[in-house]
Design an enzyme around this catalytic site. Structure first.
Site, mmCIF file in Angstrom:
data_model
loop_
_atom_site.group_PDB
_atom_site.id
_atom_site.type_symbol
_atom_site.label_atom_id
_atom_site.label_comp_id
_atom_site.label_asym_id
_atom_site.label_seq_id
_atom_site.Cartn_x
_atom_site.Cartn_y
_atom_site.Cartn_z
ATOM 1 N N ASP A 96 -9.709 -13.247 9.949
ATOM 2 C CA ASP A 96 -8.436 -13.330 9.193
ATOM 3 C C ASP A 96 -9.254 -12.733 7.634
ATOM 4 O OD1 ASP A 96 -6.615 -13.428 7.301
ATOM 5 O OD2 ASP A 96 -5.951 -15.326 8.226
ATOM 6 N N THR A 156 -2.823 4.395 0.961
ATOM 7 C CA THR A 156 -1.617 5.101 0.883
ATOM 8 C C THR A 156 -1.187 5.946 0.088
ATOM 9 O OG1 THR A 156 0.707 4.459 1.230
ATOM 10 C CG2 THR A 156 -0.682 2.993 0.039
ATOM 11 N N TYR A 183 4.410 -3.159 -2.018
ATOM 12 C CA TYR A 183 3.206 -2.749 -0.984
ATOM 13 C C TYR A 183 2.528 -1.653 -1.782
ATOM 14 C CZ TYR A 183 1.358 0.136 2.721
ATOM 15 O OH TYR A 183 0.536 0.694 3.534
HETATM 16 N N1 LIG Z 1 1.808 2.896 8.862
HETATM 17 C C1 LIG Z 1 2.103 3.860 7.816
HETATM 18 O O1 LIG Z 1 2.783 4.929 7.702
HETATM 19 C C2 LIG Z 1 0.903 4.173 6.910
HETATM 20 C C3 LIG Z 1 1.071 5.097 5.717
HETATM 21 C C4 LIG Z 1 0.071 4.906 4.696
HETATM 22 C C5 LIG Z 1 -1.254 4.243 4.550
HETATM 23 N N2 LIG Z 1 -1.378 3.290 5.856
HETATM 24 C C6 LIG Z 1 -2.361 2.451 5.640
HETATM 25 O O2 LIG Z 1 -3.073 2.775 7.024
HETATM 26 C C7 LIG Z 1 -3.714 1.557 7.305
HETATM 27 C C8 LIG Z 1 -3.241 1.331 8.875
HETATM 28 O O3 LIG Z 1 -1.852 1.111 9.107
HETATM 29 P P1 LIG Z 1 -1.224 1.032 10.436
HETATM 30 O O4 LIG Z 1 0.022 1.638 10.472
HETATM 31 O O5 LIG Z 1 -2.360 1.267 11.414
HETATM 32 O O6 LIG Z 1 -1.004 -0.760 10.323
HETATM 33 P P2 LIG Z 1 -0.385 -1.699 11.426
HETATM 34 O O7 LIG Z 1 -0.108 -0.865 12.845
HETATM 35 O O8 LIG Z 1 0.773 -2.666 10.651
HETATM 36 O O9 LIG Z 1 -1.641 -2.456 11.659
HETATM 37 C C9 LIG Z 1 -2.209 -3.201 10.550
HETATM 38 C C10 LIG Z 1 -3.245 -4.358 11.333
HETATM 39 O O10 LIG Z 1 -3.708 -5.273 10.422
HETATM 40 C C11 LIG Z 1 -3.739 -6.421 10.997
HETATM 41 N N3 LIG Z 1 -3.743 -7.409 9.897
HETATM 42 C C12 LIG Z 1 -2.796 -7.861 9.082
HETATM 43 N N4 LIG Z 1 -3.207 -8.939 8.254
HETATM 44 C C13 LIG Z 1 -4.429 -9.217 8.515
HETATM 45 C C14 LIG Z 1 -5.052 -10.350 8.324
HETATM 46 N N5 LIG Z 1 -4.781 -11.358 7.568
HETATM 47 N N6 LIG Z 1 -6.385 -10.469 8.860
HETATM 48 C C15 LIG Z 1 -6.822 -9.544 9.656
HETATM 49 N N7 LIG Z 1 -5.910 -8.688 10.295
HETATM 50 C C16 LIG Z 1 -4.664 -8.315 9.543
HETATM 51 C C17 LIG Z 1 -2.642 -6.596 11.883
HETATM 52 O O11 LIG Z 1 -2.687 -7.741 12.665
HETATM 53 P P3 LIG Z 1 -1.493 -8.384 13.557
HETATM 54 O O12 LIG Z 1 -1.255 -7.247 14.797
HETATM 55 O O13 LIG Z 1 -2.208 -9.432 14.094
HETATM 56 O O14 LIG Z 1 -0.402 -8.630 12.603
HETATM 57 C C18 LIG Z 1 -2.398 -5.414 12.277
HETATM 58 O O15 LIG Z 1 -3.100 -5.006 13.572
HETATM 59 C C19 LIG Z 1 -3.265 0.529 6.424
HETATM 60 O O16 LIG Z 1 -4.280 0.279 5.737
HETATM 61 C C20 LIG Z 1 -2.107 0.958 5.965
HETATM 62 O O17 LIG Z 1 -1.960 0.501 4.584
HETATM 63 C C21 LIG Z 1 -0.308 3.120 6.933
#
Ligand SMILES: NC(=O)c1ccc[n+]([C@@H]2O[C@H](COP(=O)([O-])OP(=O)(O)OC[C@H]3O[C@@H](n4cnc5c(N)ncnc54)[C@H](OP(=O)(O)O)[C@@H]3O)[C@@H](O)[C@H]2O)c1
Length: 283
Positions: free
Chosen positions: A40, A105, A129
């Protein structure tokens, strides 16, 4: 012969994390998937002891609190994960001298621009966020100098939930979809982004990067493209954001310019529409 790099991936169950694990395998690199169950990131002592034990050469930090609307009412949790959690990972990376690729982001920008944001434009997040991710960027760079900060936008991929999957799901039950036309950004395919991270991790070209697929569109245009690519006869109607009140404000324009990629010699990602076509194969 030098041994292959060992790369630890936080958020390994997330939509980007899963494709990063695939990309590592494809490149013959040893990936260590770190899910929340294993570490975590909010727990500083656990993060430090995990990385001291694993001693990866590179950490790709994709784990984040990503519920943009919910963050408005869960501010402390968003900051715990996106700001202090990122700091914890950066401190551990510094302790073992690992390179760190930290994901951020387009929502660090306010959206008032009328041309793409380069990496050095002043940030001004308009929601919790975005603000929590911005503090994460700052803390990470304060704690560790071997850091790449990679800002991306409008992420979609085969794993996890995202806009493309939501549109396809809604298209099954509705004959008309209403989608906003006054938010502009660049969709980014997780597999393409992951591939570019693989190029980056072999270098020491640290700094801030904007990485998205090429081109931009509105969410309305993105939805139309999804329907066209799948040959679905669902009507997509464009509506203003004002008709879709949400808890978190969104930047109305968050197109990112990949100036650092260009200047540092990394290839740009292909147009988003081509990437979408690829992703939809088999969906
Ligand atoms: N999605 C978008 O459109 C977008 C756009 C711009 C930037 N980003 C950035 O890109 C990156 C990847 O995004 P994504 O879309 O792949 O996100 P995601 O699918 O929501 O995955 C995030 C992961 O982080 C894990 N997590 C959350 N809290 C945690 C904690 N306390 N300790 C350990 N793990 C934790 C979650 O685990 P659980 O599955 O257990 O919850 C999940 O597997 C992030 O940095 C995000 O801010 C995303």
């Amino acid at each position: 012969m030098s041994r292959p790099l060992v790369v630890a991936v936080t958020g390994a169950n997330g939509q980007l994390g899963q494709d990063v694990m695939h990309a590592l395998k494809k490149r013959g690199l040893q990936g260590i998937p770190l899910t929340r169950a294993k570490v975590d990131i909010v727990d500083q002592a656990q993060v430090m002891s995990t990385f001291l034990k694993l001693k990866p050469d590179v950490i790709i930090h994709t784990a984040a609190y990503t519920q943009v609307d919910q963050a408005e009412s869960e501010r402390d949790l968003a900051y715990q994960v996106n700001a202090y959690g990122a700091r914890n990972v950066a401190c551990a990376a510094a302790a073992i001298s690992a390179k760190l690729i930290h994901l951020s982001t387009d929502y660090v920008f306010d959206g008032r621009a009328n041309k793409p944001y380069d990496e050095y434009t002043r940030v001004r997040p308009v929601n919790v966020y975005g603000a929590s991710k911005r503090v994460g960027e700052e803390l990470v760079t304060q704690c560790h100098n071997k850091t790449f900060i990679v800002r991306t936008s409008w992420v979609f991929g085969k794993h996890g939930s995202n806009f493309v999957k939501t549109m396809l799901r809604l298209a099954k039950s509705q004959s008309e979809l209403k989608v906003v036309h006054d938010q502009i950004g660049s969709p980014t395919y997780t597999a393409d982004l992951a591939d570019r991270l693989m190029d980056m991790l072999h270098t020491e070209c640290y700094g801030v990067y904007h990485i998205t697929n090429s081109g931009h569109c509105s969410w309305y245009e993105f939805a139309c493209a999804i329907m066209e690519e799948k040959g679905l006869q669902v009507k997509v109607r464009s509506v203003p954001t004002s008709q879709f009140p949400r808890p978190a404000r969104r930047p109305s324009y968050s197109v990112l310019e990949g100036m650092a990629m260009r200047l540092q010699g990394f290839a740009p990602l292909r147009p988003w529409r081509e990437a979408l076509r690829d992703m939809l194969q088999g969906e």
